[in-house]
Design an enzyme around this catalytic site. Structure first.
Site, PDB file in Angstrom:
ATOM      1  N   GLY A 154       0.850  -1.192   0.000  1.00 25.62           N
ATOM      2  CA  GLY A 154       0.000   0.000   0.000  1.00 25.62           C
ATOM      3  C   GLY A 154       0.881   1.235   0.000  1.00 25.62           C
ATOM      4  O   GLY A 154       2.034   1.198  -0.437  1.00 25.62           O
TER       5      GLY A 154
ATOM      6  N   THR B 164       3.166   4.507   1.147  1.00 22.01           N
ATOM      7  CA  THR B 164       4.309   4.691   2.053  1.00 22.01           C
ATOM      8  C   THR B 164       3.837   5.225   3.403  1.00 22.01           C
ATOM      9  O   THR B 164       4.336   4.808   4.457  1.00 22.01           O
ATOM     10  CB  THR B 164       5.344   5.621   1.400  1.00 22.01           C
ATOM     11  N   ALA B 165       2.848   6.101   3.394  1.00 21.99           N
ATOM     12  CA  ALA B 165       2.360   6.669   4.661  1.00 21.99           C
ATOM     13  C   ALA B 165       1.794   5.560   5.562  1.00 21.99           C
ATOM     14  O   ALA B 165       2.102   5.508   6.761  1.00 21.99           O
ATOM     15  CB  ALA B 165       1.291   7.718   4.385  1.00 21.99           C
ATOM     16  N   THR B 166       0.984   4.660   4.998  1.00 25.04           N
ATOM     17  CA  THR B 166       0.436   3.568   5.818  1.00 25.04           C
ATOM     18  C   THR B 166       1.546   2.610   6.245  1.00 25.04           C
ATOM     19  O   THR B 166       1.528   2.106   7.370  1.00 25.04           O
ATOM     20  CB  THR B 166      -0.671   2.822   5.047  1.00 25.04           C
TER      21      THR B 166
ATOM     22  N   GLU C  94       5.741  -3.424   0.790  1.00 26.41           N
ATOM     23  CA  GLU C  94       5.797  -3.021  -0.631  1.00 26.41           C
ATOM     24  C   GLU C  94       5.019  -1.717  -0.729  1.00 26.41           C
ATOM     25  O   GLU C  94       3.791  -1.703  -0.700  1.00 26.41           O
ATOM     26  CB  GLU C  94       5.154  -4.093  -1.516  1.00 26.41           C
TER      27      GLU C  94
ATOM     28  N   CYS D 216       1.829  -0.097  -8.782  1.00 22.51           N
ATOM     29  CA  CYS D 216       2.942   0.391  -7.958  1.00 22.51           C
ATOM     30  C   CYS D 216       4.175   0.633  -8.800  1.00 22.51           C
ATOM     31  O   CYS D 216       4.791   1.692  -8.717  1.00 22.51           O
ATOM     32  CB  CYS D 216       3.231  -0.594  -6.844  1.00 22.51           C
TER      33      CYS D 216
HETATM   34  P1  NAD Z   1      -3.311   2.547   1.508  1.00 25.94           P
HETATM   35  O1  NAD Z   1      -2.010   2.601   2.217  1.00 25.94           O
HETATM   36  O2  NAD Z   1      -4.227   3.687   1.605  1.00 25.94           O
HETATM   37  O3  NAD Z   1      -4.163   1.283   1.968  1.00 25.94           O
HETATM   38  C1  NAD Z   1      -3.634  -0.036   1.909  1.00 25.94           C
HETATM   39  C2  NAD Z   1      -4.271  -0.879   2.995  1.00 25.94           C
HETATM   40  O4  NAD Z   1      -3.833  -0.455   4.284  1.00 25.94           O
HETATM   41  C3  NAD Z   1      -5.791  -0.854   3.020  1.00 25.94           C
HETATM   42  O5  NAD Z   1      -6.255  -2.183   3.203  1.00 25.94           O
HETATM   43  C4  NAD Z   1      -6.086   0.009   4.248  1.00 25.94           C
HETATM   44  O6  NAD Z   1      -7.331  -0.279   4.861  1.00 25.94           O
HETATM   45  C5  NAD Z   1      -4.953  -0.377   5.160  1.00 25.94           C
HETATM   46  N1  NAD Z   1      -4.660   0.589   6.226  1.00 25.94           N
HETATM   47  C6  NAD Z   1      -4.882   1.910   6.237  1.00 25.94           C
HETATM   48  N2  NAD Z   1      -4.414   2.463   7.372  1.00 25.94           N
HETATM   49  C7  NAD Z   1      -3.867   1.469   8.100  1.00 25.94           C
HETATM   50  C8  NAD Z   1      -3.181   1.409   9.351  1.00 25.94           C
HETATM   51  N3  NAD Z   1      -2.971   2.498  10.086  1.00 25.94           N
HETATM   52  N4  NAD Z   1      -2.718   0.203   9.778  1.00 25.94           N
HETATM   53  C9  NAD Z   1      -2.890  -0.898   9.016  1.00 25.94           C
HETATM   54  N5  NAD Z   1      -3.531  -0.901   7.821  1.00 25.94           N
HETATM   55  C10 NAD Z   1      -4.019   0.270   7.366  1.00 25.94           C
HETATM   56  O7  NAD Z   1      -2.895   2.236  -0.023  1.00 25.94           O
HETATM   57  P2  NAD Z   1      -3.834   2.184  -1.325  1.00 25.94           P
HETATM   58  O8  NAD Z   1      -4.268   3.591  -1.653  1.00 25.94           O
HETATM   59  O9  NAD Z   1      -4.851   1.121  -1.180  1.00 25.94           O
HETATM   60  O10 NAD Z   1      -2.803   1.695  -2.432  1.00 25.94           O
HETATM   61  C11 NAD Z   1      -2.120   2.557  -3.291  1.00 25.94           C
HETATM   62  C12 NAD Z   1      -0.660   2.660  -2.892  1.00 25.94           C
HETATM   63  O11 NAD Z   1      -0.113   1.360  -2.795  1.00 25.94           O
HETATM   64  C13 NAD Z   1       0.195   3.392  -3.890  1.00 25.94           C
HETATM   65  O12 NAD Z   1       1.090   4.251  -3.219  1.00 25.94           O
HETATM   66  C14 NAD Z   1       0.985   2.282  -4.570  1.00 25.94           C
HETATM   67  O13 NAD Z   1       2.224   2.693  -5.119  1.00 25.94           O
HETATM   68  C15 NAD Z   1       1.139   1.307  -3.460  1.00 25.94           C
HETATM   69  N6  NAD Z   1       1.352  -0.041  -3.985  1.00 25.94           N
HETATM   70  C16 NAD Z   1       2.593  -0.608  -3.841  1.00 25.94           C
HETATM   71  C17 NAD Z   1       2.838  -1.871  -4.361  1.00 25.94           C
HETATM   72  C18 NAD Z   1       4.199  -2.510  -4.246  1.00 25.94           C
HETATM   73  O14 NAD Z   1       4.329  -3.691  -4.531  1.00 25.94           O
HETATM   74  N7  NAD Z   1       5.213  -1.796  -3.810  1.00 25.94           N
HETATM   75  C19 NAD Z   1       1.814  -2.548  -5.022  1.00 25.94           C
HETATM   76  C20 NAD Z   1       0.564  -1.936  -5.140  1.00 25.94           C
HETATM   77  C21 NAD Z   1       0.345  -0.680  -4.610  1.00 25.94           C
END
Ligand code: NAD
Length: 469
Positions: A221, A223-225, A243, A277
């Site tokens: 997900g 980077t902030a999360t 990731e 990503c």
């Molecule tokens: P996100 O970080 O907003 O959410 C991802 C997940 O984390 C969701 O299931 C969400 O409910 C959960 N979450 C949110 N806050 C949390 C917390 N405090 N503790 C635990 N879990 C929490 O990301 P997104 O918007 O769904 O995805 C898009 C991002 O993901 C983009 O930045 C993309 O580059 C990245 N991404 C990276 C890869 C990789 O392999 N590096 C692959 C796909 C997406």
């Protein structure tokens, strides 16, 4: 054998609170997802702890056999799974999209099941004998995003199961149905309690990353999360594979053939309508061939159909959600306001339903414009002109993230020299973003840590134990 209706019915809750999920292409209701709570997470973890012991005792061969049958179940339900994914995520059935994603989920599961992982002898000199073994961790938490919900869930689930762990999955609140359906199909084969989806919000994700019975979190997900999970998992010293976000640069060297690379550049940037990503998010092109590359890329991009995913002709879809649409629109508006040149797109059709943003190419843009230095995660590619190789490498490396990158050249040896200077987890040469179940994948810098796929990926889901003697 599932139909679309029977698959959807199998995951539609009969009790408890629910939430409607909407198709991002049309606004129609796709289905209804459970709203699980931290109590449901607790129940899932208790069941996982219970199921894990017998699963680990099956051994590698026994687990592999069950996992291969789970992959067969995915293949048997492939078409309804792809339809649900298309309706919920927005990605079209065709092209490198929904059918491709379901096929990839099955392929990654099969590879994780079939990849050997023998104990490693590290010293055997007659006096000392030491070996490393990879033991199950216990219960693994898997938290995923909304862009490739089935594929990324399998990337987390498959190695975890293979290594003898139970898994609790927390899908994105934007795409829970895809993950619920995938797991329901796998659970036709897997033992009860071993693999559970907890379809809740951020609070459930946060609770999962502090849970004392969860030994590792696989997170994909933003980077902030990812940073929030590092903090919240600290007290229980969880293992983490992160990731995170990327802002991949592609560098086109002056000897590249613009016509020959246009298709690869396009799909590198626009796969899944840019919501990937490791998509190509900043394209740096040498001044000698800048106009030719812009012309070839624009001609290719203009002919690629975008629309509702269930229409077999389309290969690009909408943004998955309004928040992502707004991010892309805002970054393109800032680029236009700076005086950059719009080669294609740049203006969404206000009368079109759904979160469609047109395929957009922006030339003659300042290297520090927000569309270049921030992750757009959508169908808008900035094309930056350069003349000096050292300067362009500094620009490519001048961001906090480092997931992937690419170098485009007729001379692979030169391209490899440039690749060695990029601060990223992967560099592709004359392509961008392709992944393979046996080739390790992971990020540098703030794109995360830990490797997925192949033998390295299996090791990351085990607790290494050294036996000395
Ligand atoms: P996100 O970080 O907003 O959410 C991802 C997940 O984390 C969701 O299931 C969400 O409910 C959960 N979450 C949110 N806050 C949390 C917390 N405090 N503790 C635990 N879990 C929490 O990301 P997104 O918007 O769904 O995805 C898009 C991002 O993901 C983009 O930045 C993309 O580059 C990245 N991404 C990276 C890869 C990789 O392999 N590096 C692959 C796909 C997406």
């Amino acid at each position: 054998m599932h139909t679309f209706d029977s698959l959807l019915a199998s995951i539609t809750p009969t009790t408890g609170p629910t939430r409607d999920i909407y198709d991002p292409a049309t606004g129609a209701v796709v289905g209804s997802a459970p709203v699980h709570t931290v109590d449901d997470l607790e129940t899932a973890v208790v069941a996982a702890v219970d199921a894990q012991t017998a699963w680990a005792a099956l051994g590698h061969a026994g687990r592999s056999e069950v996992m291969l049958r789970a992959a067969d179940a995915i293949d048997a339900a492939a078409e309804p799974l792809a339809e649900l994914l298309s309706r919920e995520q927005g990605k079209p059935l065709n092209g490198p999209n929904a059918r491709f994603e379901v096929g990839g989920a099955s392929a990654w599961l099969r590879t994780a099941a079939a990849t050997p992982l023998e104990p490693e002898v590290v010293v055997d000199d007659g006096e000392t004998f030491a070996s490393i073994h990879y033991r199950p961790i216990g219960v693994v938490g898997a938290i995923g995003p909304w862009n490739w919900p089935m594929m990324i869930s399998i990337w987390q689930i498959a190695p975890a199961l293979r290594m003898g762990n139970a898994v609790v999955v927390k899908p994105s609140e934007y795409t829970p149905l895809s993950v619920l359906a995938l797991v329901a199909v796998m659970n036709q084969v897997l033992p009860a309690g071993l693999l559970t989806v907890v379809s809740g919000g951020r609070d459930v994700g946060a609770a999962l990353s502090t849970h004392p019975a969860i030994g590792k979190v696989m997170f994909t997900g933003s980077t902030a999360t990812g940073k929030a999970i590092i903090r919240s998992s600290a007290d229980t010293v969880k293992r983490l594979t992160l990731e995170l976000g990327g802002n991949d640069a592609g560098i086109v060297l002056p000897d590249a053939d613009p016509q020959a690379i246009a298709e690869g550049l396009f799909w590198g940037a626009f796969i899944n309508t840019g919501q990937t990503c490791a998509a190509l998010k900043r394209l740096y092109v040498h001044d000698d061939i800048y106009e030719e590359v812009c012309t070839a890329l624009t001609a290719f991009a203009a002919a690629v159909p975008m629309g509702i995913g269930l229409d077999e002709n389309n290969v690009l879809g909408p943004l998955q959600n309004k928040a992502q649409f707004d991010i892309v629109a805002d970054l393109v508006d800032k680029a236009k306001a700076s005086g950059a040149r719009v080669l294609l797109g740049g203006t969404p059709d206000a009368d079109q339903p759904g979160y469609f943003y047109p395929t957009t190419l922006i030339a003659d843009i300042d290297p520090l414009n927000p569309l270049v230095v921030e992750e757009q995660f959508g169908p808008a590619l900035p094309i930056i002109r350069y003349t000096d190789l050292d300067e362009v490498i500094a620009l490519a490396n001048g961001v906090d993230v480092g997931l992937g990158g690419s170098v485009w050249s007729a001379d692979v040896a030169t391209a490899r020299e440039v690749a060695a200077r990029l601060e990223t987890g992967t560099v592709w040469i004359n392509s961008h973003g392709g992944v393979h179940p046996m080739i390790p994948f992971g990020g540098a810098k703030q794109s995360g840590y830990g490797l997925e796929f192949g033998v390295e990926g299996l090791k990351a889901l085990g607790t290494p134990q050294v036996i000395n003697g």
